[in-house]
Design an enzyme around this catalytic site. Structure first.
Site, PDB file in Angstrom:
ATOM      1  N   CYS A   1       1.859   0.742  -8.600  1.00  0.00           N
ATOM      2  CA  CYS A   1       2.867   1.285  -7.670  1.00  0.00           C
ATOM      3  C   CYS A   1       4.208   1.534  -8.345  1.00  0.00           C
ATOM      4  O   CYS A   1       4.983   2.370  -7.887  1.00  0.00           O
ATOM      5  CB  CYS A   1       3.042   0.360  -6.478  1.00  0.00           C
TER       6      CYS A   1
ATOM      7  N   GLU B   1       5.603  -3.175   1.149  1.00  0.00           N
ATOM      8  CA  GLU B   1       5.702  -2.889  -0.285  1.00  0.00           C
ATOM      9  C   GLU B   1       4.917  -1.608  -0.529  1.00  0.00           C
ATOM     10  O   GLU B   1       3.685  -1.635  -0.625  1.00  0.00           O
ATOM     11  CB  GLU B   1       5.142  -4.063  -1.101  1.00  0.00           C
TER      12      GLU B   1
ATOM     13  N   ALA C   1       2.082   6.145   4.188  1.00  0.00           N
ATOM     14  CA  ALA C   1       1.404   6.643   5.393  1.00  0.00           C
ATOM     15  C   ALA C   1       0.836   5.484   6.204  1.00  0.00           C
ATOM     16  O   ALA C   1       1.032   5.405   7.426  1.00  0.00           O
ATOM     17  CB  ALA C   1       0.300   7.620   5.003  1.00  0.00           C
ATOM     18  N   VAL C   2       0.154   4.560   5.536  1.00  0.00           N
ATOM     19  CA  VAL C   2      -0.389   3.388   6.239  1.00  0.00           C
ATOM     20  C   VAL C   2       0.750   2.454   6.637  1.00  0.00           C
ATOM     21  O   VAL C   2       0.693   1.810   7.687  1.00  0.00           O
ATOM     22  CB  VAL C   2      -1.424   2.663   5.361  1.00  0.00           C
ATOM     23  N   GLY C   3       1.801   2.409   5.820  1.00  0.00           N
ATOM     24  CA  GLY C   3       2.951   1.585   6.153  1.00  0.00           C
ATOM     25  C   GLY C   3       3.538   1.942   7.507  1.00  0.00           C
ATOM     26  O   GLY C   3       3.958   1.068   8.275  1.00  0.00           O
TER      27      GLY C   3
ATOM     28  N   GLY D   1       0.826  -1.203   0.000  1.00  0.00           N
ATOM     29  CA  GLY D   1       0.000   0.000   0.000  1.00  0.00           C
ATOM     30  C   GLY D   1       0.859   1.249   0.000  1.00  0.00           C
ATOM     31  O   GLY D   1       1.925   1.275  -0.611  1.00  0.00           O
TER      32      GLY D   1
END
Length: 496
Positions: free
Chosen positions: A244, A210, A191-193, A188
């Site tokens: 991505c 990733e 920020a969420v990582g 993803g």
């Protein structure tokens, strides 16, 4: 106890039965997954058509074909990957058995992405199964129809206790992240990582992230601009730019900017016709929230190609932006949509400086006929992957590790790399209870003589061919003789 807690507890109990460790069980599950992709091809295609407007042919080309290859590779190579891996010995361990054994980590959480919902969710699952783990599969809630198909149909083919599917949105994901896992695999955005990594830190859980970023594309003025632009247009506008590793922006010299625009325009027309909106090979933005996000990026840039939009249909035509400034809105974050900005630079050196000012990207593309130019770009930049004279295709080579660096991610996968990423590579040394005289140098009392022998055995490296074995025999004989002298006070001439 929440549903997520119950699923995690059940999956861990299933792993503790030991059945996922059995190679025959792993192969059987991989074959079932392969059968799922074949038998449920229509269900998969229909779901993605509703989510992203991808045609059935596109779904196979960009989603399931690579998965089938990955599964086939894992089935063929599993015994080899799982077998003990001999390693080089030193003089102290030459008579021992020394190897690396891949063992399952335990329970893995796989959090998938919405842009390629099958490929980026099931590819890590292939490695998790092959490595002997249990795995909880969390598809992206953004792809509503695909998540539903995963939830309803995957358990009909896979061991539902070892490989359960958990659907839902942010609350369900947050609840999962509160549980203890042995590895978390997330695809993803960065920020969420960061949220994933912070949650994993509570349990000291390792992560594979990733992510993405602004992947640059430098076009050398002396290359074949026509071919370069066809390949860039394909890489950028596939899946409506929601990839991505899509080229995020172009760097080129001012003298060729207009030519680049013309060739991109030609390629877009060739691939998607004069009216991409009616072209079956051109997709849609995933939802209106992302549509508005992408539209806002164009506000301070000049459109050179495309620009047509339809909010109700989540349609944005393939769009090229010219003379884009580094501080433009479109350059402040990953685009993840069908906008292709062009920034002009004086040449390779300025392009490298510009790239190095930003975060390390997931991919870096360079188009040039000059090997020196390619090598300079390779050696003076950093990125997850580098590809010269094409786009995206390095993702399809499962012998290459795929992953980011820095802000674009950590860890890598594909093929054996996924197996290793989701295994504990356990170092093993098996020694016999004999030849104790060889160990005398390590036991107290510690003397200068013992240190001398220890330095010899530790610091001298040999290639254990015939000569190396002979030298080792002489060295061992010398050590044993020295021990005998010390123990039995033999005369000096006995061992000289």
């Amino acid at each position: 106890m929440s549903r997520e807690q119950q699923v995690v507890a059940a999956a861990r109990r299933a792993f503790q039965t030991g059945r996922s460790r059995c190679l025959e069980h792993r192969v059987r599950q991989l074959k079932n997954l392969q059968r799922f992709l074949t038998e449920r091809r229509d269900d998969i295609a229909q779901a993605i058509k509703k989510d992203l407007n991808k045609s059935p042919v596109v779904v196979q080309m960009y989603e399931t074909l690579g998965l089938e290859e990955e599964i086939g590779l894992a089935i063929r190579k599993l015994k080899e990957w799982a077998a003990p891996r001999p390693v080089e010995k030193n003089l102290l361990t030459v008579s021992d058995t020394v190897y690396v054994k891949a063992e399952p980590l335990g329970l893995v959480l796989i959090i998938g992405a919405w842009n390629y919902p099958w490929a980026v969710t099931l590819q890590p699952l292939v490695g998790a199964i092959a490595a002997g783990n249990a795995a909880i599969i969390k598809p992206s809630e953004v792809c509503v129809h695909t998540a539903k198909v995963m939830d309803e149909l995957l358990p009909l083919y896979l061991d539902k206790e070892l490989y359960p599917v958990v659907t839902g949105g942010v609350p369900e994901t947050q609840e999962l992240l509160r549980q203890k896992f042995d590895h978390i695999f997330y695809t993803g955005n960065s920020a969420v990582g960061k949220v994933i990594m912070a949650a994993a830190a509570e349990h000291l859980t390792p992560v594979t992230l990733e992510l993405g970023g602004k992947s640059p594309c430098y076009i050398d003025s002396k290359c074949d601009v026509t071919i370069a632009c066809r390949r860039v247009a394909w890489g950028k506008f596939t899946n409506c730019g929601q990839t991505c590793i899509a080229p995020d922006y172009i760097l080129c010299e001012p003298a060729i900017q207009q030519r680049v625009i013309q060739e991109l325009h030609k390629a877009i027309k060739e691939f998607y016709t004069d009216n991409p909106k009616t072209c079956p090979d051109y997709g849609r933005i995933i939802n209106q929230r992302h549509f508005k996000r992408i539209m806002s990026m164009m506000e301070d840039s000049t459109i050179a190609v495309g620009g047509d939009t339809d909010e109700e249909d989540c349609f944005i035509a393939p769009t090229v932006l010219r003379d884009v400034k580094p501080d433009a809105k479109v350059m402040q974050e990953e685009i993840f949509g069908p906008l292709l900005p062009i920034l002009t630079v004086d040449g390779l050196d300025e392009a490298i400086r510009f790239i190095n000012k930003g975060e390390k990207p997931l991919a870096l593309y360079i188009f040039s006929n000059d090997d020196k130019v390619i090598k300079k770009m390779r050696d003076e930049t950093s990125s997850g992957g580098l590809l010269a004279n094409d786009c995206l295709v390095h993702f399809s080579v499962n012998s290459l590790p795929f992953g980011g660096v820095g802000n674009s991610g950590m860890g890598s996968y594909h093929g054996k790399h996924t197996f290793d990423q989701l295994s504990h590579l356990r170092g093993c040394l098996i020694k016999a209870l004999k030849m104790e005289g060889m160990n005398n140098m390590r036991y107290p009392p510690h003397t200068a003589s013992k240190l001398g022998w220890a330095r010899f055995f530790v610091l001298k490296g040999f290639n254990f061919g015939l000569i190396g074995r002979l030298m080792l025999l002489f060295a061992a004989a010398a050590v044993l003789a020295a021990i005998a002298v010390q123990k039995y006070d033999l005369p000096h001439k006995f061992y000289c």
